[in-house]
Design a protein around this motif. Structure first.
Motif, PDB file in Angstrom:
ATOM      1  N   LEU A 278      30.218  41.659  41.559  1.00 33.79           N
ATOM      2  CA  LEU A 278      31.445  40.942  41.969  1.00 33.79           C
ATOM      3  C   LEU A 278      31.513  39.298  41.204  1.00 33.79           C
ATOM      4  N   LYS A 279      30.103  38.783  41.047  1.00 35.97           N
ATOM      5  CA  LYS A 279      30.159  37.683  40.602  1.00 35.97           C
ATOM      6  C   LYS A 279      30.324  37.790  39.020  1.00 35.97           C
ATOM      7  N   TYR A 280      29.695  38.596  38.340  1.00 37.31           N
ATOM      8  CA  TYR A 280      30.230  38.882  37.019  1.00 37.31           C
ATOM      9  C   TYR A 280      31.849  38.985  36.684  1.00 37.31           C
ATOM     10  N   ASN A 281      32.096  39.792  37.558  1.00 36.10           N
ATOM     11  CA  ASN A 281      33.749  40.197  37.489  1.00 36.10           C
ATOM     12  C   ASN A 281      34.795  38.609  37.649  1.00 36.10           C
ATOM     13  N   TYR A 282      34.315  38.004  38.625  1.00 34.06           N
ATOM     14  CA  TYR A 282      34.641  36.723  38.834  1.00 34.06           C
ATOM     15  C   TYR A 282      34.685  35.782  37.722  1.00 34.06           C
ATOM     16  N   GLN A 283      33.620  35.742  36.990  1.00 35.48           N
ATOM     17  CA  GLN A 283      33.295  34.938  35.992  1.00 35.48           C
ATOM     18  C   GLN A 283      34.019  35.282  34.496  1.00 35.48           C
ATOM     19  N   HIS A 284      34.577  36.544  34.729  1.00 38.61           N
ATOM     20  CA  HIS A 284      35.108  37.053  33.610  1.00 38.61           C
ATOM     21  C   HIS A 284      36.473  37.401  33.637  1.00 38.61           C
ATOM     22  N   ILE A 285      37.316  37.285  34.648  1.00 43.54           N
ATOM     23  CA  ILE A 285      38.821  37.189  34.974  1.00 43.54           C
ATOM     24  C   ILE A 285      39.575  36.423  33.958  1.00 43.54           C
ATOM     25  N   ASP A 286      40.437  36.842  33.070  1.00 41.95           N
ATOM     26  CA  ASP A 286      41.011  36.400  31.866  1.00 41.95           C
ATOM     27  C   ASP A 286      42.495  36.251  32.159  1.00 41.95           C
ATOM     28  N   PHE A 287      43.139  36.272  33.085  1.00 41.36           N
ATOM     29  CA  PHE A 287      44.395  36.204  33.532  1.00 41.36           C
ATOM     30  C   PHE A 287      44.515  35.431  34.891  1.00 41.36           C
ATOM     31  N   ILE A 288      45.927  34.979  35.152  1.00 32.85           N
ATOM     32  CA  ILE A 288      46.112  34.147  36.350  1.00 32.85           C
ATOM     33  C   ILE A 288      46.684  35.292  37.517  1.00 32.85           C
ATOM     34  N   ASP A 289      46.096  35.319  38.386  1.00 29.20           N
ATOM     35  CA  ASP A 289      46.371  36.203  39.476  1.00 29.20           C
ATOM     36  C   ASP A 289      46.900  35.413  40.849  1.00 29.20           C
TER      37      ASP A 289
ATOM     38  N   SER B 112      40.514  40.712  41.576  1.00 26.07           N
ATOM     39  CA  SER B 112      41.332  39.634  42.433  1.00 26.07           C
ATOM     40  C   SER B 112      40.461  38.579  42.657  1.00 26.07           C
ATOM     41  N   ARG B 113      40.710  37.345  42.354  1.00 26.03           N
ATOM     42  CA  ARG B 113      39.737  36.374  42.436  1.00 26.03           C
ATOM     43  C   ARG B 113      39.697  36.184  44.039  1.00 26.03           C
ATOM     44  N   ARG B 114      40.815  36.259  44.962  1.00 28.77           N
ATOM     45  CA  ARG B 114      40.706  35.980  46.234  1.00 28.77           C
ATOM     46  C   ARG B 114      40.089  37.070  46.807  1.00 28.77           C
ATOM     47  N   TRP B 115      39.968  38.273  46.641  1.00 26.41           N
ATOM     48  CA  TRP B 115      39.149  39.454  47.138  1.00 26.41           C
ATOM     49  C   TRP B 115      37.740  39.318  46.831  1.00 26.41           C
ATOM     50  N   ILE B 116      37.299  38.908  45.481  1.00 27.77           N
ATOM     51  CA  ILE B 116      35.971  38.518  45.292  1.00 27.77           C
ATOM     52  C   ILE B 116      35.383  37.522  46.068  1.00 27.77           C
ATOM     53  N   GLN B 117      36.132  36.405  45.991  1.00 25.24           N
ATOM     54  CA  GLN B 117      35.762  35.148  46.955  1.00 25.24           C
ATOM     55  C   GLN B 117      35.425  35.468  48.296  1.00 25.24           C
ATOM     56  N   PHE B 118      36.411  36.237  48.794  1.00 23.74           N
ATOM     57  CA  PHE B 118      36.066  36.737  50.307  1.00 23.74           C
ATOM     58  C   PHE B 118      34.862  37.392  50.518  1.00 23.74           C
ATOM     59  N   LEU B 119      34.677  38.545  49.731  1.00 25.20           N
ATOM     60  CA  LEU B 119      33.582  39.258  49.779  1.00 25.20           C
ATOM     61  C   LEU B 119      32.114  38.570  49.506  1.00 25.20           C
ATOM     62  N   LEU B 120      32.219  37.488  48.477  1.00 27.67           N
ATOM     63  CA  LEU B 120      31.146  36.764  48.246  1.00 27.67           C
ATOM     64  C   LEU B 120      30.571  35.769  49.438  1.00 27.67           C
ATOM     65  N   GLN B 121      31.646  35.399  49.946  1.00 30.86           N
ATOM     66  CA  GLN B 121      31.649  34.524  51.186  1.00 30.86           C
ATOM     67  C   GLN B 121      31.004  35.255  52.335  1.00 30.86           C
TER      68      GLN B 121
ATOM     69  N   HIS C 124      43.983  44.647  39.575  1.00 28.97           N
ATOM     70  CA  HIS C 124      43.800  46.315  39.437  1.00 28.97           C
ATOM     71  C   HIS C 124      43.292  46.761  40.841  1.00 28.97           C
ATOM     72  N   TYR C 125      43.975  47.693  41.362  1.00 27.72           N
ATOM     73  CA  TYR C 125      43.773  48.462  42.451  1.00 27.72           C
ATOM     74  C   TYR C 125      43.647  49.904  42.241  1.00 27.72           C
ATOM     75  N   THR C 126      42.720  50.494  43.227  1.00 28.10           N
ATOM     76  CA  THR C 126      42.983  52.051  43.248  1.00 28.10           C
ATOM     77  C   THR C 126      44.036  52.420  44.171  1.00 28.10           C
ATOM     78  N   ARG C 127      44.398  53.707  44.191  1.00 27.64           N
ATOM     79  CA  ARG C 127      45.628  54.169  45.299  1.00 27.64           C
ATOM     80  C   ARG C 127      44.983  53.695  46.575  1.00 27.64           C
ATOM     81  N   ASN C 128      43.734  54.026  47.000  1.00 21.57           N
ATOM     82  CA  ASN C 128      43.291  54.074  48.464  1.00 21.57           C
ATOM     83  C   ASN C 128      43.248  52.448  48.853  1.00 21.57           C
ATOM     84  N   GLN C 129      42.802  51.579  47.764  1.00 21.50           N
ATOM     85  CA  GLN C 129      42.858  50.155  47.989  1.00 21.50           C
ATOM     86  C   GLN C 129      44.279  49.663  48.224  1.00 21.50           C
TER      87      GLN C 129
END
Length: 272
Positions: A99-110, A28-37, A126-131
């Protein structure tokens, strides 16, 4: 990204190494951006927030690491639980790199999905049950049975759907027939005890009139190469029709189409 093979004498290291596998699935771009920030190697984690959305994002990270709620994990607050991160600078730095790697390789529009409150869940991520449970303020994911949950206070139901089930892992009463018919229609079978005239069945049938929301989360198998497989969030669905009772076979119409990359030739959803 190189795998870490730590010495497990440090419980923090073992915990973070286990969490790293689940963090590798965050897309999730939004979640990754939040965490990196908000996460930096040389500063304590400040997870206290009066913002409901931010609090849910922190709860999702907590559950990613500990797999349980804050109190049951032995902490008084989110900030206290997440203080584990900078205590292991090497693994913490690797988490940030993942997280940075994931963000750079997202290939769909969320995109955010309007489910009636400030939700951190983004379409086709993608999310786990707990997330998922943490994002919906449900902090007892271990009590979730057979992949269905009704949150009365939020007027929503969410379904965790595994398309290809192993007979050794599921009883005959939970071997449901779930599949995508096309990019917008999804066939879903209820629990075997759900009748069309039961309160649950009526809530499904009259979902739109009641203003209730249905969220679909789907995965192809319950495990993948990293362990327990996450679910892809298909977003909101609306009731179309049903057949049968105990179980009910319901067709749901997705508000957003399933991307072509997740559909195979037999119209079974392929997640991954």
């Amino acid at each position: 990204i190189a795998k870490v093979t730590p010495d497990f004498h440090d419980p923090d290291e073992k915990l973070l190494t286990s969490a790293l596998t689940r963090i590798c699935a965050i897309d999730s771009r939004r979640w990754i951006q939040f965490l990196l920030q908000h996460l930096t190697v040389n500063a304590p984690v400040q997870a206290a927030s009066q913002n409901p959305l931010e609090n849910r994002l922190w709860q999702m990270l907590h559950f990613t690491i500990y797999q349980n709620d804050v109190t049951s994990s032995g902490f008084h607050s989110l900030s206290e639980s997440l203080a584990i991160l900078p205590r292991n600078p090497a693994l913490f730095a690797e988490i940030l790199e993942v997280l940075k790697y994931n963000y750079q390789h997202i290939d769909f529009i969320d995109e955010p999905v309007a489910i009636g409150f400030d939700s951190p869940l983004d379409l086709h991520c993608h999310y786990t049950r707990n997330q998922i449970c943490a994002a919906l303020d449900y902090y007892k994911p271990g009590t979730l049975r057979q992949g269905v949950m009704h949150l009365k206070d939020k007027k929503l139901d969410f379904f965790l759907i595994t398309l290809n089930k192993s007979e050794k892992d599921y009883s005959p009463t939970t071997m449901y027939e779930d599949y995508s018919i096309n990019e917008t229609l999804f066939h879903w079978q209820s629990q075997s005890t759900t009748s069309a005239d039961s309160p649950t069945g009526q809530r499904y049938i009259h979902q739109q009139e009641l203003g209730s929301r249905i969220l679909l989360f789907v995965r192809e198998y319950d495990t993948d190469l990293t362990g327990t497989a996450p679910y892809i969030f298909l977003g909101l669905a609306n009731y179309v029709s049903h057949e049968g009772s105990r179980p009910m076979s319901i067709i749901w119409h997705l508000e957003k189409p399933i991307p072509a990359k997740f559909l195979n030739t037999s119209n079974k959803l392929v997640v991954g």
